[in-house]
Write a protein that holds these residues in place. Structure first.
Motif, short mmCIF file in Angstrom:
data_model
loop_
_atom_site.label_atom_id
_atom_site.label_comp_id
_atom_site.label_asym_id
_atom_site.label_seq_id
_atom_site.Cartn_x
_atom_site.Cartn_y
_atom_site.Cartn_z
N ALA A 129 2.52 -0.02 -0.08
CA ALA A 129 2.65 -1.35 -0.66
C ALA A 129 1.41 -2.22 -0.45
O ALA A 129 1.00 -2.94 -1.35
CB ALA A 129 3.87 -2.06 -0.10
N LEU A 130 0.80 -2.12 0.72
CA LEU A 130 -0.42 -2.91 0.96
C LEU A 130 -1.20 -2.30 2.12
O LEU A 130 -0.66 -1.55 2.93
CB LEU A 130 -0.11 -4.38 1.22
CG LEU A 130 0.76 -4.79 2.43
CD1 LEU A 130 -0.06 -4.86 3.73
CD2 LEU A 130 1.39 -6.15 2.18
N ILE A 131 -2.47 -2.63 2.17
CA ILE A 131 -3.36 -2.24 3.27
C ILE A 131 -3.64 -3.48 4.11
O ILE A 131 -3.88 -4.57 3.57
CB ILE A 131 -4.67 -1.65 2.72
CG1 ILE A 131 -4.37 -0.32 2.00
CG2 ILE A 131 -5.68 -1.44 3.83
CD1 ILE A 131 -5.59 0.23 1.26
N GLN A 141 1.16 -7.35 -6.20
CA GLN A 141 1.80 -8.54 -5.62
C GLN A 141 1.01 -9.79 -6.02
O GLN A 141 -0.20 -9.74 -6.23
CB GLN A 141 1.86 -8.45 -4.09
CG GLN A 141 2.71 -7.31 -3.54
CD GLN A 141 1.87 -6.10 -3.17
OE1 GLN A 141 0.85 -5.80 -3.83
NE2 GLN A 141 2.29 -5.38 -2.15
N THR A 142 1.73 -10.89 -6.10
CA THR A 142 1.06 -12.17 -6.36
C THR A 142 0.33 -12.64 -5.11
O THR A 142 0.55 -12.13 -3.99
CB THR A 142 2.07 -13.23 -6.79
OG1 THR A 142 2.95 -13.51 -5.69
CG2 THR A 142 2.88 -12.77 -7.98
N ILE A 143 -0.55 -13.62 -5.30
CA ILE A 143 -1.28 -14.17 -4.15
C ILE A 143 -0.31 -14.75 -3.12
O ILE A 143 -0.49 -14.56 -1.91
CB ILE A 143 -2.28 -15.25 -4.62
CG1 ILE A 143 -3.40 -14.60 -5.46
CG2 ILE A 143 -2.87 -16.00 -3.45
CD1 ILE A 143 -4.26 -13.61 -4.69
N ASP A 144 0.74 -15.42 -3.59
CA ASP A 144 1.71 -16.00 -2.65
C ASP A 144 2.43 -14.91 -1.87
O ASP A 144 2.68 -15.07 -0.66
CB ASP A 144 2.73 -16.85 -3.41
CG ASP A 144 2.11 -18.14 -3.98
OD1 ASP A 144 1.06 -18.57 -3.45
OD2 ASP A 144 2.67 -18.69 -4.94
N GLU A 145 2.77 -13.80 -2.52
CA GLU A 145 3.43 -12.68 -1.82
C GLU A 145 2.49 -12.07 -0.79
O GLU A 145 2.92 -11.73 0.33
CB GLU A 145 3.87 -11.62 -2.83
CG GLU A 145 5.04 -12.06 -3.72
CD GLU A 145 5.37 -11.04 -4.79
OE1 GLU A 145 6.52 -11.04 -5.28
OE2 GLU A 145 4.47 -10.24 -5.16
#
Length: 216
Positions: free
Chosen positions: A139-141, A199-203
């Protein structure tokens, strides 16, 4: 016998009507008036003393007692007040940041690794690198770095495009992949996250806040 030549029928020795014994005298209007004389003063007459000084002394005594009581009360209150001691801030940790295993819905495998050079993070500082997943999918690094004096300088070193401040952090776009990245700093520890699922910046910033809060 009275002197027939004396015009005053009342001689100093008194006449037949002298019933006052020489204590009365004839006033200018011809009437008898009692002789004026000083009455003797009473030797043992009581002396009336004023009570005003006594009242003043009583008021002053009451005021003194009240003042002493008030001073004692204030001294006691001052002694009872505990001066709060300043809590020293915990020392900033050193070495590579320890990223949390779980942050909100994001989870990672145990074990930390250093950030690979291709991410462009300054290799002179301590770094940690992990891939976070949701439901078993990447999902993210996340990259932890320490010590970091200026988080925006890390984005500059990575040549991040379209930089803008978001809340307490900074966000932009990684030039080689075109993915959005956000960086956030607490004291001298910074965490950078890169979204892998659009993902959005807020997420991303919400995830970054949770990861940084759990970083030791």
């Amino acid at each position: 016998m009275s002197n027939p030549q004396d015009p005053n029928p009342w001689s100093p020795s008194g006449g037949p009507d002298d019933t006052t014994g020489g204590r009365d005298w004839i006033g200018g209007d011809g009437t008898l008036r009692p002789e004026e004389r000083d009455e003797p003063e009473l030797v043992n007459a009581p002396i009336q003393r004023s009570t005003i000084p006594i009242k003043i002394m009583l008021v002053a005594l009451v005021a003194l007692v009240v003042t002493i009581g008030l001073v004692g009360f204030l001294v006691t209150r001052t002694a009872d007040v505990v001066t709060p001691t300043e809590t020293a801030a915990p020392p900033d940790p050193t070495g590579p940041p320890d990223l949390p295993l779980q942050a909100n819905q994001y989870a990672r495998e145990p074990g930390n690794a250093s950030a690979p050079p291709e991410f462009g993070v300054d290799q002179n500082i301590n770094t940690s690198y992990a891939t976070y997943m949701i439901n078993g999918e990447n999902a993210l690094i996340a990259i932890g770095a320490r010590p970091v004096a200026d988080e925006k300088a890390q984005l500059d070193e990575m040549n991040v495009l379209a930089q803008r401040q978001v809340g307490d952090g900074w966000c932009g776009r990684e030039p080689s992949s075109g993915l959005d990245v956000c960086i956030l700093k607490r004291n001298r520890t910074a965490v950078l996250v890169m979204g892998l699922r659009d993902q959005t910046i807020d997420e991303l910033m919400t995830a970054n806040i949770a990861i940084l809060a759990g970083t030791a």
